[in-house]
Design a protein around this motif. Structure first.
Motif, PDB file in Angstrom:
ATOM      1  N   ARG A  75       0.841  -1.086  -0.007  1.00  0.00           N
ATOM      2  CA  ARG A  75      -0.035  -0.047   0.034  1.00  0.00           C
ATOM      3  C   ARG A  75       1.064   1.164   0.273  1.00  0.00           C
ATOM      4  O   ARG A  75       1.739   1.372   0.528  1.00  0.00           O
ATOM      5  N   GLY A  76       0.423   2.080  -0.884  1.00  0.00           N
ATOM      6  CA  GLY A  76       1.143   3.406  -0.907  1.00  0.00           C
ATOM      7  C   GLY A  76       0.799   4.456   0.058  1.00  0.00           C
ATOM      8  O   GLY A  76      -0.556   4.668   0.065  1.00  0.00           O
ATOM      9  N   LEU A  77       1.516   5.118   1.079  1.00  0.00           N
ATOM     10  CA  LEU A  77       0.995   6.089   1.975  1.00  0.00           C
ATOM     11  C   LEU A  77       2.329   7.260   1.678  1.00  0.00           C
ATOM     12  O   LEU A  77       3.107   7.107   1.398  1.00  0.00           O
ATOM     13  N   ALA A  78       1.587   8.353   1.954  1.00  0.00           N
ATOM     14  CA  ALA A  78       2.561   9.602   1.903  1.00  0.00           C
ATOM     15  C   ALA A  78       3.537   9.529   3.075  1.00  0.00           C
ATOM     16  O   ALA A  78       3.391   8.990   3.942  1.00  0.00           O
ATOM     17  N   PRO A  79       4.477  10.142   2.984  1.00  0.00           N
ATOM     18  CA  PRO A  79       5.610  10.080   3.818  1.00  0.00           C
ATOM     19  C   PRO A  79       5.342  10.419   5.297  1.00  0.00           C
ATOM     20  O   PRO A  79       5.926   9.859   6.119  1.00  0.00           O
ATOM     21  N   ASP A  80       4.599  11.515   5.313  1.00  0.00           N
ATOM     22  CA  ASP A  80       4.174  11.937   6.577  1.00  0.00           C
ATOM     23  C   ASP A  80       3.262  11.034   7.434  1.00  0.00           C
ATOM     24  O   ASP A  80       2.830  11.158   8.589  1.00  0.00           O
ATOM     25  N   GLU A  81       2.592  10.132   6.721  1.00  0.00           N
ATOM     26  CA  GLU A  81       1.715   9.114   7.254  1.00  0.00           C
ATOM     27  C   GLU A  81       2.464   7.816   7.682  1.00  0.00           C
ATOM     28  O   GLU A  81       1.896   7.088   8.734  1.00  0.00           O
ATOM     29  N   GLN A  82       3.747   7.531   7.048  1.00  0.00           N
ATOM     30  CA  GLN A  82       4.249   6.421   7.639  1.00  0.00           C
ATOM     31  C   GLN A  82       4.906   6.325   9.049  1.00  0.00           C
ATOM     32  O   GLN A  82       5.512   7.524   9.435  1.00  0.00           O
ATOM     33  N   ARG A  83       4.959   5.448   9.533  1.00  0.00           N
ATOM     34  CA  ARG A  83       5.144   5.082  10.964  1.00  0.00           C
ATOM     35  C   ARG A  83       5.922   3.735  11.132  1.00  0.00           C
ATOM     36  O   ARG A  83       5.506   2.616  10.541  1.00  0.00           O
ATOM     37  N   ILE A  84       6.663   3.349  12.112  1.00  0.00           N
ATOM     38  CA  ILE A  84       7.229   2.158  12.653  1.00  0.00           C
ATOM     39  C   ILE A  84       6.114   1.557  13.348  1.00  0.00           C
ATOM     40  O   ILE A  84       6.037   2.012  14.538  1.00  0.00           O
ATOM     41  N   VAL A  85       5.078   0.657  13.084  1.00  0.00           N
ATOM     42  CA  VAL A  85       4.063   0.213  13.709  1.00  0.00           C
ATOM     43  C   VAL A  85       4.432  -1.109  14.513  1.00  0.00           C
ATOM     44  O   VAL A  85       3.518  -1.742  15.080  1.00  0.00           O
ATOM     45  N   ARG A  86       5.687  -1.644  14.178  1.00  0.00           N
ATOM     46  CA  ARG A  86       5.784  -2.848  14.676  1.00  0.00           C
ATOM     47  C   ARG A  86       7.114  -3.300  15.000  1.00  0.00           C
ATOM     48  O   ARG A  86       8.151  -2.977  14.326  1.00  0.00           O
ATOM     49  N   HIS A  87       7.627  -3.391  16.355  1.00  0.00           N
ATOM     50  CA  HIS A  87       9.039  -3.660  16.951  1.00  0.00           C
ATOM     51  C   HIS A  87       9.224  -5.042  17.115  1.00  0.00           C
ATOM     52  O   HIS A  87       8.152  -5.700  18.180  1.00  0.00           O
ATOM     53  N   THR A  88       9.884  -5.734  16.856  1.00  0.00           N
ATOM     54  CA  THR A  88      10.125  -7.180  17.068  1.00  0.00           C
ATOM     55  C   THR A  88      11.471  -7.534  17.632  1.00  0.00           C
ATOM     56  O   THR A  88      12.500  -6.847  17.041  1.00  0.00           O
ATOM     57  N   SER A  89      11.656  -8.126  18.658  1.00  0.00           N
ATOM     58  CA  SER A  89      12.908  -8.358  19.280  1.00  0.00           C
ATOM     59  C   SER A  89      12.985  -9.841  19.781  1.00  0.00           C
ATOM     60  O   SER A  89      11.935 -10.403  20.145  1.00  0.00           O
ATOM     61  N   TYR A  90      13.934 -10.594  19.298  1.00  0.00           N
ATOM     62  CA  TYR A  90      14.019 -12.269  19.672  1.00  0.00           C
ATOM     63  C   TYR A  90      15.667 -12.452  19.602  1.00  0.00           C
ATOM     64  O   TYR A  90      16.533 -11.761  19.168  1.00  0.00           O
ATOM     65  N   SER A  91      15.873 -13.586  20.261  1.00  0.00           N
ATOM     66  CA  SER A  91      17.073 -14.045  20.099  1.00  0.00           C
ATOM     67  C   SER A  91      17.621 -14.589  18.749  1.00  0.00           C
ATOM     68  O   SER A  91      16.644 -15.567  18.434  1.00  0.00           O
ATOM     69  N   LEU A  92      18.456 -14.296  18.170  1.00  0.00           N
ATOM     70  CA  LEU A  92      18.765 -14.667  16.848  1.00  0.00           C
ATOM     71  C   LEU A  92      19.274 -16.051  16.875  1.00  0.00           C
ATOM     72  O   LEU A  92      20.114 -16.349  17.654  1.00  0.00           O
ATOM     73  N   PRO A  93      19.020 -17.002  15.761  1.00  0.00           N
ATOM     74  CA  PRO A  93      19.458 -18.296  15.896  1.00  0.00           C
ATOM     75  C   PRO A  93      20.740 -18.337  15.228  1.00  0.00           C
ATOM     76  O   PRO A  93      21.241 -17.416  14.488  1.00  0.00           O
ATOM     77  N   ARG A  94      21.661 -19.364  15.793  1.00  0.00           N
ATOM     78  CA  ARG A  94      22.908 -19.435  15.367  1.00  0.00           C
ATOM     79  C   ARG A  94      23.054 -20.366  13.987  1.00  0.00           C
ATOM     80  O   ARG A  94      22.797 -21.445  14.220  1.00  0.00           O
ATOM     81  N   ARG A  95      23.483 -19.787  12.999  1.00  0.00           N
ATOM     82  CA  ARG A  95      23.402 -20.669  11.812  1.00  0.00           C
ATOM     83  C   ARG A  95      24.583 -20.080  10.739  1.00  0.00           C
ATOM     84  O   ARG A  95      25.383 -19.167  11.151  1.00  0.00           O
ATOM     85  N   THR A  96      24.943 -21.204   9.992  1.00  0.00           N
ATOM     86  CA  THR A  96      25.973 -20.957   8.965  1.00  0.00           C
ATOM     87  C   THR A  96      25.240 -20.097   7.835  1.00  0.00           C
ATOM     88  O   THR A  96      24.012 -20.061   8.043  1.00  0.00           O
TER      89      THR A  96
END
Length: 205
Positions: free
Chosen positions: A82-103
């Motif tokens: 969806r296209g939004l005007a720049p002044d309407e865009q927000r960071i609406v989701r913050h996710t924090s988790y332990s990163l998996p250890r991978r090659t």
């Protein structure tokens, strides 16, 4: 007194080709239908399975950086952002988790299995926060590590504040940006959401 024979039932009319033509339903072109949700999901799942099969074959035969075959590029159906005007865009989701250890290869396989544009993980060799992504045009996978690049051939994540990451994301036209947070030195990912807003992924401390 002779009786007059009663007339019998009328004989059925012969079925002619012209009669069949008049009674046959009019043939019409089938209506144009949009693909169903189930067919879209099946296409996406089939595309991911093919990618995983090809990645495994490439690694077993050549032990080189995995690449996708040409017929798999762009095979998935993705919703339109969806296209939004720049002044309407927000960071609406913050996710924090332990990163998996991978090659790096395991991270690529994880990313392809989930169908995301990127995958954030801890490199099993260096211990650094890292991300891998796939170029949708070429199918080539690109790894990057938080902080300075450990090797000449690797890509380091730039050190940016969240506001600077937003500016870079909008200017680049890419679906996400992987960057190093100045305060923690950890690798963060800022990405476009399909609703037009942003999402931010931060490793758990």
């Amino acid at each position: 007194m002779p009786t007059t024979p009663r007339p019998g039932p009328p004989s059925p009319r012969p079925w002619s080709t012209s009669t069949a033509a008049r009674c046959a339903p009019t043939s019409r072109p089938p209506p144009c239908r949009r693909p169903s949700t189930s067919s879209i999901l099946q296409d996406r799942l089939r595309s991911r399975i093919n990618r995983l099969r090809h990645l495994g074959d490439d690694h077993r035969r050549h032990a080189v950086e995995p690449r996708l075959r040409d017929e798999d590029h762009g095979a998935e159906h993705r919703p339109q952002r969806r296209g939004l005007a720049p002044d309407e865009q927000r960071i609406v989701r913050h996710t924090s988790y332990s990163l998996p250890r991978r090659t790096a290869l395991e991270a690529v396989l994880d990313m392809e299995a989930t169908g995301y544009d990127f995958h954030l993980f801890t490199d099993a060799t260096t211990g650094q926060d890292s991300a891998v992504s796939r170029d949708p045009a070429t199918g080539v996978h690109h790894p990057a590590a938080a902080g300075p690049a450990p090797d000449a051939g690797d890509h380091g994540a730039p050190e940016l504040a969240v506001g600077q990451a937003v500016e870079r994301l909008d200017l680049s036209g890419l679906p996400f940006v992987f960057f190093t947070a100045p305060a923690t030195g950890r690798g963060n990912v800022l990405y476009h959401r399909y609703d037009g807003h942003y999402g931010l992924i931060v490793p758990a401390l």
